[in-house]
Every structure is written in structure tokens, then in C-alpha cells.
Design an enzyme around this catalytic site. Sequence first.
Site, PDB file in Angstrom:
ATOM      1  N   GLU A  17      -4.883  36.025  81.714  1.00 60.81           N
ATOM      2  CA  GLU A  17      -3.981  35.175  80.917  1.00 60.81           C
ATOM      3  C   GLU A  17      -4.712  34.785  79.648  1.00 60.81           C
ATOM      4  O   GLU A  17      -5.940  34.598  79.656  1.00 60.81           O
ATOM      5  CB  GLU A  17      -3.600  33.919  81.710  1.00 60.81           C
ATOM      6  CG  GLU A  17      -2.711  32.976  80.902  1.00 60.81           C
ATOM      7  CD  GLU A  17      -2.063  31.862  81.727  1.00 60.81           C
ATOM      8  OE1 GLU A  17      -2.566  31.556  82.816  1.00 60.81           O
ATOM      9  OE2 GLU A  17      -1.060  31.315  81.242  1.00 60.81           O
ATOM     10  N   CYS A  66       1.231  30.614  83.251  1.00 57.11           N
ATOM     11  CA  CYS A  66       2.263  29.812  82.581  1.00 57.11           C
ATOM     12  C   CYS A  66       2.643  30.364  81.216  1.00 57.11           C
ATOM     13  O   CYS A  66       3.696  30.026  80.668  1.00 57.11           O
ATOM     14  CB  CYS A  66       1.783  28.377  82.421  1.00 57.11           C
ATOM     15  SG  CYS A  66       1.600  27.517  83.983  1.00 57.11           S
ATOM     16  N   ASN A  87       6.806  33.400  86.960  1.00 55.33           N
ATOM     17  CA  ASN A  87       5.441  33.021  87.327  1.00 55.33           C
ATOM     18  C   ASN A  87       5.508  31.934  88.384  1.00 55.33           C
ATOM     19  O   ASN A  87       5.884  32.201  89.510  1.00 55.33           O
ATOM     20  CB  ASN A  87       4.648  32.571  86.092  1.00 55.33           C
ATOM     21  CG  ASN A  87       3.251  32.083  86.461  1.00 55.33           C
ATOM     22  OD1 ASN A  87       2.566  32.727  87.248  1.00 55.33           O
ATOM     23  ND2 ASN A  87       2.839  30.930  85.946  1.00 55.33           N
ATOM     24  N   GLU A  88       5.203  30.691  88.013  1.00 57.00           N
ATOM     25  CA  GLU A  88       5.291  29.612  89.006  1.00 57.00           C
ATOM     26  C   GLU A  88       6.655  28.948  88.874  1.00 57.00           C
ATOM     27  O   GLU A  88       6.759  27.810  88.418  1.00 57.00           O
ATOM     28  CB  GLU A  88       4.165  28.602  88.785  1.00 57.00           C
ATOM     29  CG  GLU A  88       2.835  29.100  89.298  1.00 57.00           C
ATOM     30  CD  GLU A  88       1.713  28.091  89.132  1.00 57.00           C
ATOM     31  OE1 GLU A  88       1.860  27.137  88.344  1.00 57.00           O
ATOM     32  OE2 GLU A  88       0.674  28.270  89.781  1.00 57.00           O
TER      33      GLU A  88
HETATM   34  O1  AHR Z   1      -4.534  29.833  85.929  1.00 57.65           O
HETATM   35  C1  AHR Z   1      -4.137  28.760  85.153  1.00 57.65           C
HETATM   36  C2  AHR Z   1      -2.708  28.356  85.418  1.00 57.65           C
HETATM   37  O2  AHR Z   1      -2.571  27.896  86.713  1.00 57.65           O
HETATM   38  C3  AHR Z   1      -1.690  29.440  85.310  1.00 57.65           C
HETATM   39  O3  AHR Z   1      -1.285  29.652  84.017  1.00 57.65           O
HETATM   40  C4  AHR Z   1      -0.558  28.928  86.134  1.00 57.65           C
HETATM   41  O4  AHR Z   1       0.218  29.962  86.691  1.00 57.65           O
HETATM   42  C5  AHR Z   1      -1.238  28.064  87.160  1.00 57.65           C
HETATM   43  O5  AHR Z   1      -0.638  26.839  87.260  1.00 57.65           O
END
Ligand code: AHR
Length: 658
Positions: free
Chosen positions: A47, A245, A376-377
Site C-alpha cells: 500500500e 484503505c 478492502n475493509e
Molecule cells: O495496513 C494499514 C491499514 O490497516 C490498511 O490500509 C487498512 O486496510 C487497515 O486498516
Amino acid sequence: MNFKPIVITALAVFSLLNVRAQKKIITVNPSQITAQVQPEMWGVFFEDINMGADGGIYAELIKNRSFEFAAPLMGWTTQGTQLKEGDLLILNRQEKDVNNPRFLRVKSTAVNKGDLSITNEGFKGIGVKKGLSYDFSVFYRQTSPGVKLHAELIDSTGKVLGSGVLNPEGSDNQWKRQSVSFIANETVEKASFNLWFEGTGQIDLDMISLFPGDTWKHRKGGLRGDMVQMLADMRPGFIRFPGGCIVEGRDLSTRYQWKKTIGPVEDRKLIINRWNTEFKHRPAPDYYQTFGLGFYEYFQLSEDIGAEPLPILNCGMACQFNTAELVPLDELEPYIQDALDLIEFANGNITTPFGKIRADMGHPAPFHLKMMGIGNENWGPQYLERLALFTKALKSRYPEIKLVNSSGTDPNGERFDLLNTSLRKMKADIIDEHYYRSPEWFLKNANRYDNYDKNGSKVFAGEYAAQSVGIALPTNRNAWQCGMAEAAFMTGLERNADVVHMASYAPLFAQIDGWQWTPDMIWVDNLKVYGTPNYYVQKLYSLNKGTDVVSILEDGKLIEGQDSIYASAVIERKTNELIVKVINTSSSPVTRDIKVDGKKLASKGKLTLMQNANLNAVNSFSNAINLSPKEQTLAVKNNGVALSLQPYSFNIVRIPMK
Ligand code: AHR
């Protein structure tokens, strides 16, 4: 008077216990296969957080090269004896170029080099290596030649570390690109970059760029070689990209849109990085995503290092911790189309529109994309509704592509239960679980998957890391306690490889002066890179992945924390080897005899050991391999080995079988 006999009795009991403790036997049976290990089992999560991409693995050294940051001259200063009001202007050609509207107009009356210049500070300074070549390039246009460009790297005292000169040609007022390379004469961690103007005239400039000559595979405009090498050394099974995220965006306008990350870099519209303002204690106003590392480069990187690509796409929901914006269901079609088009971009024939773009970028052969994550989440019924529409469209067109679904942010609780139950009913291919938890949680959960349905949806442990203090707290360290707890937990992932198909630690990279989130697997500065203990744990699992999980028991039971010991075992069919992983999480040494049934072992094997008596031990730039694997030979006796497991140790035994 009674004193002596009591002591003798106590000693006798103690030595009896001791003998019994020493006699404990771990029995491994390589013929009893309990699961198959997926080839892509141990992967990495990428990321653009902590300056992972811009200022990190994307090797561009100039910050704000196209003047598109909120403040057009962010990262730049101007200087010179001849600098007058109006000599340096920012122009905006928004009507003609929406992606890269701004450029710099320079009116120069500089008689000598030294009269007028612009200076770039780099991301956190510019790392310069003695003897390495640096490639300077710039887009320019002019109506008549007259202004010479002097590019140079300087140290903090102004000493020149290397320089090159360009004489821009042409007078047709059309944008052109010129470049020059030069060699640096010294190593400096935080240099800066000057562009001096010499001569009289007007010239427009854009995409002022500087790359080191040691990019990965020496690709022009490529990735930082040392950072990619750290990944290649792990031989990861997959690369999850672009997050995290960042997929979701703080709002939908800042979500990750892959189509805006392909084609010529000068046409990739940058956006503010969502981690720019996420943490109040670590504001990063100059953190942008230029997408120099875009989806083409991502697929290429995956191919280079033999990892399966695993792209994660926005599902029509912005980050639910931020705005939680939703795309109305009847307006989701463009999002779904993006997913369909990405498969075409990766795999499509070159006669298809997106397959052609891939071919034009230099890769006519397909990238063989096999899986994709939707969201994602994300959580709640809103996620399930949107996911259902994505799944229907994707499965009807590309049934062979495996879909990864989100189970939210946590490995338990109401949100998790709703998604886990619903996704399993929907027969999800793969469910993405995340756990940022304490080291103790990891130890307690080594048995998490023992009772999961082996015939149901598979699990992707898509983001996890033990947090030494608390989730995402800036005081977290990449301490051995965390790495060791992850190693112990991973025995449970390996043992249940018929349920857990993939796993990745998160986040991956962090720049020492530019991070937002810690702990992270690999730390970098402008010149160097080091792997944390967590990195070496991940690497050891990946390099000792094996092909089949085999039975390993103590007293007829799985080894999941009894006497603070955790263990799992695999065989590697190609090399016909047995690989046993044993973690001693206690502060005392422990002895175990490993006895192997069902297969004959060769006369010797190898022990790979990571150990430190101090749970707070870390790696650092000055002691990069403080915690790293060490190897020694192991003698095989009576078809087994006697193991002295040091306190707080991760042990991998690898023995050829006959
Ligand atoms: O890894 C950091 C963050 O943690 C990521 O962006 C997210 O998916 C999680 O909350």
C-alpha cells in the site's frame, strides 16, 4: 535432623521431572498428508502508506515534479541574483490537459549559471550514491532556443555532487522531452537538486525528473532496486495491491482508480494521498500519489518476482472510518465495469481495447491474472448488496477468476460474524480476514482455523501484524516479541493450509522520516533498507513453504502452545525434504526429540534459527541483521533429531528424505 532426607527427596522428584521433560517427543509422519499448501500461500501486501510508493519504491527523486501539489511550488524554492517578480510563473492549461494542467514558465535574463535557479528538496532529501549515474529529464517548450539548463545535485553546504547540462532545441512551441545523465562523486543521504538557467529567453517546463541509475532491472523511470530486491528475496506467492484503505479513499473522489494509473506517466493525474491527514500526530501535507507505480508497473513487478497479482478494487464504498460515502446501487455499473476492464487489461487479447493498451505499454503477453478482491475493509449489509452485484457480473463473464471478499476490519465481533456467515452462505471463494492484535492474541489464536469448515470458503489472512503497544500507535516497535508471536501463529495458518490459502503481513514499507503507521515489515531511508524480525519470519515461511502439510503431534495432540511450544510440518515434493517449524515462546530452553515415522531420513539436515533472549530486540539501520536467520548442520540419529530449543526461538529443521 530431618533436613537431609527431605532435600534428597526434593532433588529426586526434580530430576525425575527433568528427565520426563527431556524425554518429550514430537512425532512427525511425512506419509500422513493432512493438507496441500497453495503455491501462492505466503505473499506481500503493498500500500502507498508510509511513503511506500512516492518517496519509496517508486524511484523518482523529485517531489512535485509537475507542480500539481495543492501549492504548486511545494518542495521547490527559487533563488538567484537575477530573480525578478514574474520571472517564474505557474501556468494552468486546464482546458487542454485535465490530468497535468500546471507547468512552470521561466523568463530568464541570467547571464551566468548562478543567476537564477529552482531547487527541489526531494521527498525527505535526495539519496545520492558515489559512482552511480543519475538520469535527469524534463518536458519543455519554447519559441526560440536561448536558455541552457544546468541540473545538479548538491549537499547541504552547496557542494556539487554531480551535474549535467541540456541545450533545449527547437522553436515550434511544442512540448518535447530531453534528458542527460551524470555520475555522482560522493555519497550523501540528504542532498537536494538545483536547476540553473543560463541565457536570455522564455522556456516552459514540466515533469522535472531525476532517477537513479540502479533501478530494478535498470528500467528507466522504474522502481528502487534495493526495495524490490527485498521482496524478490522472499519469493512471495502474491502481491496484494494497492491496499489497504487507499483502495477506498477518504471519500469516493479519492478512491483508487486503476485506469488513471496507466499510460504515459505525464498523463497520470495525481491525487492527494489519503494518509496525508489521517493521523493528527503525523501530518504529511506533501504526501501525494503520482501513480508512477501504477497498475502496469504492478503487474510487471509481480511477474518479475514470480508472484501472483492480487488487485483489490473499490466496491462503491469510501472508507467507513472516514466519510463512508456509498455509491447508489443503480449507479454501481462504472465500478463493476472497472473490475471487468482490469481483467481485460491484465489478460485480454491485444485486439481488445484494454489488452491493446497493455501491449502498447510494452507487454503484449497476458499477465495471467487469476484473482481479484472486491472491497478492502468494508462491512455491513451495504457491502453485501454491492458485492452481490459485482460477483454476478464478474462470475458470469470470468468464472475462472477467484474473488476475495472482505470480512471487515476485525477478526471477531458483530460485523465479522454478519459477513462471515453471509459470505459463507453466498459460497464466497475467499474471505479476507484482518488482525492487528497484541502478541498474546497471536499466541492464543494459533488454533484459530483448526475448526473452520474445510469444505467451505477459503481464508486469506490479508493483513496482520502483532502490535507491541496497540493498533496503529506510533510507539509500536517491530520487536522480536511480535515477530516470534507471528511465527507461532503462522504454524496454525500452515497446519490449516486447506482452509487458509493466502496470508500477508501489513503494512509492507515505511520511510524512516515519512511514516504514518507502525509496525511495518521493511524500513528504508534514502540510501538503505533493512528487514525487521517480522520480515525474516515472513521470508522463512515463504522459503520453507513446502507443498504438503504433514502430521506432527506431541502426546497425540497438535502442538499449539503446550509448554509454550508451537509446531507445524510440511514436505517439499520437488526436493523430497521434510521441513519442521518449532517455536519456543518461553524464557527457558526446552529440549524435544523429533522422531520421524513412515519415511527414512538422510544422515544430516539443517537448522535455521532466529533467536533473541530479549523480547524487545529490534533491527535497525546500524544493526540490520541483529535478528535474522542463522544456519547450522543437524545430525540425524535414529531417524530423528534432538532439538535444544533456545528461549524465544524460531527453529526450522529441514532434512532430505530418502
Ligand atoms: O495496513 C494499514 C491499514 O490497516 C490498511 O490500509 C487498512 O486496510 C487497515 O486498516
